[in-house]
Design an enzyme around this catalytic site. Structure first.
Site, PDB file in Angstrom:
ATOM      1  N   ILE A 190       0.840  -1.213   0.000  1.00 41.34           N
ATOM      2  CA  ILE A 190       0.000   0.000   0.000  1.00 41.34           C
ATOM      3  C   ILE A 190       0.866   1.250   0.000  1.00 41.34           C
ATOM      4  CG2 ILE A 190      -1.635   1.330   1.399  1.00 41.34           C
ATOM      5  CD1 ILE A 190      -2.859  -1.386   2.247  1.00 41.34           C
ATOM      6  N   LYS A 212       1.981   2.043  -3.426  1.00 38.99           N
ATOM      7  CA  LYS A 212       0.893   2.601  -4.243  1.00 38.99           C
ATOM      8  C   LYS A 212       0.638   4.065  -3.887  1.00 38.99           C
ATOM      9  CE  LYS A 212      -1.255  -1.971  -4.486  1.00 38.99           C
ATOM     10  NZ  LYS A 212      -2.266  -2.874  -3.934  1.00 38.99           N
ATOM     11  N   GLN A 266      -7.456  -4.493  -0.998  1.00 38.48           N
ATOM     12  CA  GLN A 266      -6.187  -5.141  -0.716  1.00 38.48           C
ATOM     13  C   GLN A 266      -6.421  -6.569  -0.242  1.00 38.48           C
ATOM     14  OE1 GLN A 266      -3.178  -3.593  -1.267  1.00 38.48           O
ATOM     15  NE2 GLN A 266      -2.232  -5.593  -0.881  1.00 38.48           N
ATOM     16  N   LEU A 267      -5.767  -7.506  -0.911  1.00 41.88           N
ATOM     17  CA  LEU A 267      -5.845  -8.922  -0.560  1.00 41.88           C
ATOM     18  C   LEU A 267      -4.469  -9.399  -0.124  1.00 41.88           C
ATOM     19  CD1 LEU A 267      -8.015 -10.147  -3.580  1.00 41.88           C
ATOM     20  CD2 LEU A 267      -8.795  -9.691  -1.247  1.00 41.88           C
ATOM     21  N   ASP A 299      -8.313  -2.849 -10.501  1.00 34.61           N
ATOM     22  CA  ASP A 299      -7.576  -4.108 -10.386  1.00 34.61           C
ATOM     23  C   ASP A 299      -8.038  -5.117 -11.436  1.00 34.61           C
ATOM     24  OD1 ASP A 299      -5.501  -4.104  -8.560  1.00 34.61           O
ATOM     25  OD2 ASP A 299      -6.812  -4.343  -6.830  1.00 34.61           O
ATOM     26  N   GLY A 334      11.528  -6.726 -10.828  1.00 34.88           N
ATOM     27  CA  GLY A 334      11.043  -7.041 -12.162  1.00 34.88           C
ATOM     28  C   GLY A 334       9.586  -6.675 -12.335  1.00 34.88           C
ATOM     29  N   LEU A 371     -58.514  28.773 -22.401  1.00 35.27           N
ATOM     30  CA  LEU A 371     -58.127  27.418 -22.793  1.00 35.27           C
ATOM     31  C   LEU A 371     -56.612  27.236 -22.816  1.00 35.27           C
ATOM     32  CD1 LEU A 371     -60.625  26.924 -25.766  1.00 35.27           C
ATOM     33  CD2 LEU A 371     -60.973  26.419 -23.346  1.00 35.27           C
ATOM     34  N   GLY A 403     -50.842  26.713 -25.289  1.00 34.81           N
ATOM     35  CA  GLY A 403     -49.873  25.672 -25.616  1.00 34.81           C
ATOM     36  C   GLY A 403     -48.431  25.993 -25.300  1.00 34.81           C
ATOM     37  N   SER A 411     -46.698  24.877 -22.672  1.00 33.74           N
ATOM     38  CA  SER A 411     -46.049  23.625 -22.273  1.00 33.74           C
ATOM     39  C   SER A 411     -45.795  22.747 -23.495  1.00 33.74           C
ATOM     40  CB  SER A 411     -46.909  22.874 -21.260  1.00 33.74           C
ATOM     41  OG  SER A 411     -47.065  23.627 -20.074  1.00 33.74           O
TER      42      SER A 411
END
Length: 936
Positions: free
Chosen positions: A55, A58, A102-103, A127, A274, A383, A386, A388
């Site tokens: 870690i 990283k 992390q494993l 990952d 490496g 009425l 129009g 909208s």
């Protein structure tokens, strides 16, 4: 035969070159997005030292490159559900573009690593361990997945030797999900002939001996001797196993016996130095890739993945509901993704609508705004003309037909008119919001939330007066500031009340009798109460009621009334607020009455401001929906257009302007004619938002123009007189005086006006040509016939192009009046300039209100005129462009939370009544299919 010279592959140097490239990539991103920084999070369970080492590498690499790195370390007692919850939080964090789990886990609990890997959002799985990423890699979709870092690093190391992978025989020794299996897929993708070996493989040494490339990832030190390696082979050793020597010191070994490979292999990686450095470098590269994909997906740029819904036009045009039912909306998550709304910024309400969280504004705070278009109209008939429908048709034209980023911003309709006589407000014909049933009914419950908040405040007003009338000062104090566990404390809202009274004490025990009295006694004058109860239903019998008739109220009765919910000041507050904090402050300062000494009484004085904000917590978020053609719509707020400002919310406009980007468009609507809705849009909404419109669209119909020219009366629910379906150019030309006046009104604000002639099937070409000519001669930027009702967006493309051109003009925007002018003068300016009145006449009550509001410090608020929408004057029977009239101001009210004063011009009904035959006679539901029919 001379021995092969074996060369070491310097992973450190190659990794350094990759990190240098990453640093330049980050700088390039920052040059384009100054406030953006790629970021990843490492999630660690427990505190294993070997994990800590990895870690640290990283985090150090991230810091050097310019990537934000966050370590989330969880205790070893963390359970799987707790870990999943933490990962979900990171999935929804827009500042985190990559997640590393992390494993192995250092946990006392059993945690399924595969489940955890698949909990990480695939677009943050840097990952490359999720099943989705593995599947994409297996299918060769490298541009869509994240390639696991160690295998990808191995490929880079092989390439660094100059070895041609294509056609080579390769062996991968080990089949782990992290290295072996993805390594096999990568080599296969690059056209090597690959064999994968594992613990069950027979004659493994013979297979390895035949390979040009060997990748070892078993985790068994020195498992492969040099005698198994083909001469001149390239060997990549991913193993790194600590082995304790006889001297007690620990040494790291790879899976390959390095010493015995000397003179056999042409290239080999050392351990360490490496593969290890490559893994970290490629992890940084994946993080940058994730950040770039995030920017492409969620920044305000071209909506590359936008899809539109085709229309099947029918003649004659079917009913609105039939049209809406035949169109299947896109899944709302898909639409949100198309317009670059992040999953963390969305709250789903089923599959066809969703709330947009306000955190989208934080993410896009530095993004440039798009073009701002407001749709208004001439003075309408009962009425409607129009607006909208035109708003929606224009959005469909800009988006589905001209491929522009566009979002429509509409008001939420009230259920009262929906079930009464007006019907819904989802547009009409082939220009509608869908699903129209949901749009016109409960939607996401915002109006219900306003009803609850409004009535909570109304209940507290009467309850407070009741308790003050039945208790002593000390009794009130004991109940308002109770002793709990032997201690009294003021609540936060009570401290605001003390600050208002200039009582700077925090210990309740130190208040004097006079201070206690001032604190507990609001002493509300019942005759000054302006706050009413509300209901979202047309009910004329609630216009005047008597409350308090139960014996338990001890004869404390008073006359009051109900308003329709959209007339509540809370609705106006919602429409004008700019954040949750601003909403809380506005709700708290709403004035509901005055004390007998004339002091304004606020919601915070009554202790209820915080509770109102809690009830409005979800209502503050705009609702995402779509049009028939799949263009996005933000539905939010719907303040009464007579006594409030009649516009959708500032927040919806702000969010939309950021999402569409600098070349996109927001199309919002202002209620009623320009003289009512759009004047308030300019002078009230724009003052509080700081936004400046690029263009105003003024909707006109031949029907309304003929009415203004002296045509016969038009009433909702009655047949339309035949004069409106026949060509009559003299009548039409007389009526254009109203249009000319509304164009003049737009020019007062310095905004170009495009006239949209909302076409009816009875309109003739001669009529259209006449209106176009007169509009342009009188200062309109353009005048265009639009047939969006019958044809959808394709019928409004000419209008859309005219709006595009108008938005290229530089607006010379200015307000109609200065806020510091006296109240009376601001009213006079509106009456003279916008309505064409000769002057105003204040009633005695209006004059008293001006004196009171000036004394209370409310003089500098904008003016929100409350008058009929059916005439430029105060008299709805006066059509056209009336002259020579005096505008009567009978009263002036204050909406302090919303932030305006509203003069009353004539009588304003704040709760409509049901007609003889309401719309609900035709509305029903199929109990089997649950299909609604007869809605409109």
């Amino acid at each position: 035969m001379s021995a092969t010279k074996t060369q070491l592959i310097d992973g450190k140097e190659i990794a350094k070159n990759i990190r240098d490239k990453c640093r330049l990539m980050v700088q390039e991103i920052r040059n384009q997005q100054k406030d953006f920084k790629p970021g990843f999070a490492v999630v660690q369970v427990g505190n294993r030292e070997d994990s800590n080492v990895y870690i640290r590498h990283k985090l150090k690499a991230a810091e050097e490159i310019g990537i934000d790195a966050r370590l989330v370390r969880l205790d070893s007692s963390t359970t799987e559900p707790q870990l999943i919850q933490q990962i979900e939080q990171l999935n929804n964090d827009p500042a985190i573009h990559g997640i590393i789990v992390q494993l192995p886990f250092d946990s006392v609990q059993t945690i399924d690593a595969n489940r955890i890997a698949n909990t990480v959002s695939p677009d943050k799985d840097i990952d490359g361990l999720s099943d989705l990423n593995a599947g994409l890699l297996s299918h060769g979709n490298l541009d869509k997945c994240f390639v696991p870092c160690t295998p990808n690093g191995c490929i880079e190391l092989i390439r660094a030797t100059g070895t041609q992978i294509e056609g080579a025989r390769a062996v991968v020794v080990g089949r782990s999900k992290i290295v072996g299996t993805p390594m096999f897929e990568l080599l296969k993708h690059y056209n090597a002939t690959v064999t994968i070996c594992h613990s069950k493989t027979r004659n493994i040494q013979d297979i390895i001996k035949d390979a040009d490339i060997v990748v070892a990832c078993l985790g068994k030190p020195k498992f492969i001797p040099g005698s198994w390696i083909k001469a001149n082979a390239v060997v990549i050793d991913c193993g790194i196993t600590p082995v304790q020597g006889e001297n007690g010191k620990t040494k790291l070994y790879g899976d390959v016996d390095l010493d015995s490979c000397q003179g056999v292999a042409s290239w080999i990686t050392p351990v360490p130095g490496g593969v290890g450095p490559m893994t970290v470098a490629l992890l940084m590269q994946n993080t940058i890739t994730a950040a770039q994909r995030y920017l492409e997906t969620y920044s305000s740029t071209e909506w590359k993945s936008m899809t539109y819904l085709p229309l099947t036009l029918e003649t004659p045009v079917p009913s609105d509901l039939n049209i809406a039912k035949k169109q299947v909306p896109k899944d709302i998550k898909q639409l949100a993704n198309e317009i670059h709304i992040h999953n963390s910024e969305l709250e789903l309400y089923g599959t066809k609508k969703a709330k947009v969280k306000l955190n989208v504004l934080e993410r896009l705070k530095n993004a440039p705004n798009g073009k701002y278009v407001v749709v208004s109209g001439i003075t309408p008939t009962p009425l409607g003309e129009g607006k909208s429908t035109t708003t929606i048709g224009l959005c469909q034209a800009l988006g589905a037909h001209l491929n522009k980023n566009v979002i429509g911003c509409l008001r939420q309709p009230s259920q009262g008119p929906t079930f009464g006589i007006k019907g819904g407000a989802a547009g009409g014909g082939y220009s509608q919001v869908i699903p129209m049933e949901e749009f016109n009914l409960h939607l996401t419950g915002d109006i219900h939330a306003i009803t609850a908040a409004n009535n909570l405040l109304a209940a507290q007003i009467d309850a407070r007066m009741f308790h003050e009338n039945t208790q002593t000062d000390q009794q009130l104090f004991n109940r308002l500031v109770p002793t709990i566990d032997g201690k009294r404390t003021f609540s936060a809202i009570q401290r605001k009340r003390l600050d208002k009274l200039k009582i700077h004490k925090t210990d309740p025990a130190t208040l004097t009798e006079e201070e206690i009295k001032a604190f507990v006694r609001l002493d509300i004058d019942p005759t000054t109460i302006t706050w009413q109860r509300v209901i979202d239903t047309n009910d004329r019998f609630l216009r005047k009621i008597t409350i308090g008739q139960s014996p338990t109220e001890k004869n404390f009765t008073r006359e009051t009334n109900f308003d329709i919910t959209v007339a509540s000041e809370i609705m106006a507050v919602l429409a004008l607020t700019t954040s949750l904090g601003d909403l809380r402050e506005r709700l708290g300062r709403m004035v509901v009455a005055a004390s007998r000494d004339g002091v304004p009484i606020t919601a915070d004085d009554l202790g209820v401001g915080g509770a109102l904000a809690v009830l409005m917590r979800d209502a503050i978020k705009p609702t995402l929906m779509q049009t028939l053609e799949g263009t996005p719509v933000l539905v939010h707020a719907g303040p009464f257009a007579n006594i409030a400002h009649g516009n959708s919310s500032i927040l919806a406009d702000q969010i939309g302007l950021k999402l569409v980007g600098p070349d996109g468009y927001i199309v919002t609507e202002a209620g009623f004619g320009f003289d009512i809705g759009c004047e308030k849009f300019m002078d009230i909404k724009c003052r509080y938002s700081g936004l400046v419109p690029n263009c105003v669209v003024i909707v006109a119909t031949m029907r309304a123009l003929k009415l203004h020219g002296g045509g016969p009366k038009v009433e909702a629910g009655s047949p339309i007189p035949p004069e409106y379906a026949q060509e009559n150019l003299p009548l039409l030309e007389r009526g254009t005086q109203n249009l000319v006046k509304q164009i003049e009104n737009a020019r007062y604000f310095g905004v170009p006006a495009v006239i949209a002639i909302n076409r009816f099937k009875t309109d003739t070409q001669a009529e259209i040509d006449l209106v176009k000519r007169i509009a342009i001669e009188n200062g309109a930027f353009d005048a265009v016939m639009a047939d969006h009702w019958a044809k959808g967006g394709s019928g409004a493309t000419d209008l859309a192009r005219a709006v595009e051109q108008a938005c290229l003009q530089k607006p010379d925007f200015k307000f109609l009046y200065d806020l510091q002018l006296p109240i009376e003068e601001k009213i006079r300016i509106i009456a003279r300039k916008i309505y064409g009145a000769d002057d105003i006449k204040l009633s005695e009550m209006a004059e008293k209100r001006i004196q009171l509001f000036t004394k209370q410090g409310f003089n500098d608020l904008p003016i929100c005129m409350a008058k009929t929408h059916l005439s430029l004057s105060h008299d709805p029977s006066l059509k056209g462009c009336p002259k020579g009239f005096i505008l009567p101001i009978r009263d002036i009210r204050a909406s302090i939370g919303a932030g305006f004063l509203y003069p009353l011009v004539g009588e304003m009904s704040t709760i409509p009544g049901l007609p003889t035959r309401p719309c609900f006679y035709d509305i029903d539901i199929d109990p089997i299919t649950e299909e609604i029919y007869g809605l409109f």
